[in-house]
Scaffold this active site. Structure first.
Site, PDB file in Angstrom:
ATOM      1  N   ASP A 183     -67.268  19.118  51.146  1.00 41.48           N
ATOM      2  CA  ASP A 183     -66.939  18.514  49.856  1.00 41.48           C
ATOM      3  C   ASP A 183     -68.223  18.000  49.205  1.00 41.48           C
ATOM      4  OD1 ASP A 183     -65.865  17.217  47.713  1.00 41.48           O
ATOM      5  OD2 ASP A 183     -64.638  15.812  48.863  1.00 41.48           O
ATOM      6  N   HIS A 185     -68.114  16.617  46.322  1.00 43.10           N
ATOM      7  CA  HIS A 185     -67.598  15.380  45.717  1.00 43.10           C
ATOM      8  C   HIS A 185     -68.146  15.141  44.322  1.00 43.10           C
ATOM      9  CE1 HIS A 185     -65.896  11.189  46.276  1.00 43.10           C
ATOM     10  NE2 HIS A 185     -65.043  11.935  46.942  1.00 43.10           N
ATOM     11  N   GLU A 209     -65.909  22.279  48.132  1.00 43.04           N
ATOM     12  CA  GLU A 209     -65.049  21.546  47.211  1.00 43.04           C
ATOM     13  C   GLU A 209     -65.868  20.821  46.149  1.00 43.04           C
ATOM     14  OE1 GLU A 209     -62.085  17.677  47.473  1.00 43.04           O
ATOM     15  OE2 GLU A 209     -62.037  19.160  49.075  1.00 43.04           O
ATOM     16  N   GLU A 235     -59.091  18.010  42.144  1.00 38.39           N
ATOM     17  CA  GLU A 235     -58.547  16.679  42.386  1.00 38.39           C
ATOM     18  C   GLU A 235     -58.665  15.775  41.163  1.00 38.39           C
ATOM     19  OE1 GLU A 235     -61.476  13.805  44.641  1.00 38.39           O
ATOM     20  OE2 GLU A 235     -61.655  15.798  45.507  1.00 38.39           O
ATOM     21  N   HIS A 285     -54.831  18.053  47.122  1.00 41.49           N
ATOM     22  CA  HIS A 285     -55.669  16.907  47.471  1.00 41.49           C
ATOM     23  C   HIS A 285     -54.762  15.760  47.888  1.00 41.49           C
ATOM     24  CE1 HIS A 285     -57.976  13.231  46.091  1.00 41.49           C
ATOM     25  NE2 HIS A 285     -58.948  13.854  46.745  1.00 41.49           N
TER      26      HIS A 285
END
Length: 382
Positions: A183, A185, A209, A235, A285
Site C-alpha cells: 500500500d 497510501h 494500492e 478507498e 477496503h
C-alpha cells in the site's frame, strides 16, 4: 413498520456505530465512519433524521436516493459515509424482517467463503517479516504492508531501497505461495511511484494500492502501463460516479470501495457491477469494525468479481479495542486456510454485544491520525 429512533455510539479504537430502531421492535446496525472524523459524520447522520424518522425501513432504495439526491449537495467522504451507515442498518433490518441473510435478498450468494488478508507494519525488515510470519502461522495466506514513509516529490533512492528491503524480508519469510500487497497510501508522488513500482516487480505482488493520490487518478493509466503489477485504488472514492472514469480508461485492475464510505451495501454493489463489465476485480477496503466487515462480506458473497477482503483484526490502529470485542459471538469471523465462511444468520449475520457498546460509547473520544513532516518541515502525506 416505521423508523422510530437513531442512536449513535462512538467507541474505541476509532469507530462509530449506528442503531436504527423501528416501532415494532426490530433494529439494524450500521457503521458510518470516516476515520478521525467520527464527530463530523455523527452530525451528518443526525441531520438525516428528518428524512428517516417515520419512513418504512424496507424502502431501502428510495431512502438511498432521497438521502443522496433530495438534499441538493451530495458526495464526498462525510455525506456518503453517513448514507453508508444508514444503508447498512436498513439492510440489516430487512434481512431480520425476512429471516434471511442480506445476500439472499440480493439474489443469493455466488461463493461459500471469502478470502481475507491482514495489515502488517514494522520499523525494520525483521519486525515486519516477523509479523508476516505470524499471520501465516495464524492461518492467513495474504497480507498488506505500507510501503513508504515521508517521501517528497523526488527523494533519495534510500527510501526505495528501504521499502524493497522490507518487501524482500516478507517474501523470504512467507515463501512464494503467499500473497503480498503493498500500500503506497497516497504517500508517493508520481515520479517516485514509477521508480518504486519498478523495483518491486521481482517480488510478484498481489497488487500495489493507491500508488498515487486519487486526486491524481488521471495519471493512473501511465503508471499501469509501466508495470506488470496489478494496480488497486478506491478507498477514497465515494460513489459510482467517482469510479466511472478510471474504469472506462482501463487504468485500474482492482477497485477498493469502502462499504462504510462509498454509500453502503447498495452503492458498492453497483460499483462492483460496473467494474465487472470492465473485467476489474473487487477488493473492498475495510480496516474498520465488525459492522463494516459484516457488510463487506454480504457484498463479497454476491459480487462475482470479489477477489479478497481486508479486515482489521490485530491491525496497529486497534490499541484499545479490536475487531471481535463488540461481538456476542466472535466465532462468526473465524478464519481457516485464509478464508471466512459466509455467515448464514439473518441480516448482516452478526450479533453485537449492545451492553458493551453502550458502556464503551463516549462522544468525547477523539481518534486522530498522526501528523508527520518531511525533512524540510512541510507536512507529509499520512
Amino acid at each position: 413498520m416505521k423508523i422510530s429512533a437513531l442512536e449513535l455510539f462512538t467507541v474505541p479504537p476509532r469507530w462509530l456505530f449506528l442503531k436504527v430502531s423501528t416501532d415494532d421492535g426490530c433494529a439494524g446496525w450500521g457503521e458510518p465512519i470516516v476515520e478521525g472524523q467520527a464527530g463530523t459524520v455523527r452530525g451528518a447522520v443526525e441531520d438525516m433524521a428528518d428524512f428517516l424518522l417515520g419512513r418504512d425501513p424496507r424502502q431501502i432504495e428510495d431512502i438511498w436516493q432521497t438521502l443522496f439526491r433530495a438534499r441538493f449537495y451530495r458526495g464526498g467522504p462525510v455525506m456518503m459515509s453517513a448514507i453508508a451507515g444508514v444503508n447498512q442498518a436498513l439492510w440489516d433490518i430487512k434481512g431480520k424482517y425476512h429471516g434471511a441473510p442480506i445476500y439472499e435478498l440480493l439474489g443469493g450468494k455466488v461463493r461459500d467463503r471469502v478470502q481475507i488478508y491482514a495489515g502488517i507494519s514494522g520499523d525494520s525488515p525483521q519486525a515486519i517479516a516477523a509479523q508476516a510470519r505470524q499471520r501465516k502461522d495464524d492461518g492467513l495466506n495474504a497480507v498488506k504492508m505500507v510501503a513508504a514513509n515521508t517521501l517528497h516529490y523526488m527523494d533519495t533512492f534510500q527510501h526505495i531501497d528501504d521499502t524493497v528491503a522490507q518487501v524482500a524480508a516478507v517474501r523470504d519469510q512467507v515463501g512464494d505461495d503467499f500473497s503480498i500487497a503493498v500500500d503506497f497510501h497516497g504517500k508517493v508522488h508520481k515520479p517516485m511511484a514509477k521508480m518504486l513500482i519498478r523495483e518491486l516487480e521481482p517480488f510478484h505482488l498481489m497488487f500495489v494500492e493507491e500508488p498515487i493520490l486519487p486526486m491524481h487518478n488521471e495519471s493512473l493509466l501511465d503508471l499501469k502501463r509501466s508495470t506488470s503489477i496489478p494496480i488497486a485504488t478506491g478507498e477514497r472514492m465515494y460513489s459510482r460516479w467517482d469510479f466511472k472514469t478510471i474504469l472506462a480508461e482501463g487504468s485500474v485492475d482492482i477497485i477498493q470501495p469502502d462499504v462504510s464510505h462509498a454509500g453502503g451495501i447498495s452503492e458498492v454493489l453497483r460499483i462492483a457491477a460496473m467494474a465487472e463489465a470492465y473485467d476489474v476485480a473487487l477488493a473492498p477496503h475495510c480496516p474498520l469494525g465488525p459492522i463494516a466487515l459484516a457488510s463487506c462480506i454480504q457484498v463479497d458473497a454476491v459480487a462475482y468479481n470479489a477477489l479478497i477482503q481486508e479486515q482489521s483484526l490485530g491491525i496497529h490502529y486497534n490499541e484499545t479495542a479490536d475487531l471481535l470485542d463488540y461481538l456476542a459471538d466472535p466465532a462468526v469471523f473465524q478464519y481457516e486456510d485464509g478464508y471466512i465462511d459466509v455467515p448464514t444468520s439473518p441480516g448482516l449475520g452478526i450479533e453485537l454485544d449492545e451492553e458493551k457498546i453502550r458502556a464503551a460509547s463516549d462522544h468525547s473520544f477523539r481518534w486522530r491520525n498522526p501528523i508527520t513532516r518531511r525533512r524540510d518541515g512541510s507536512v507529509a502525506e499520512w
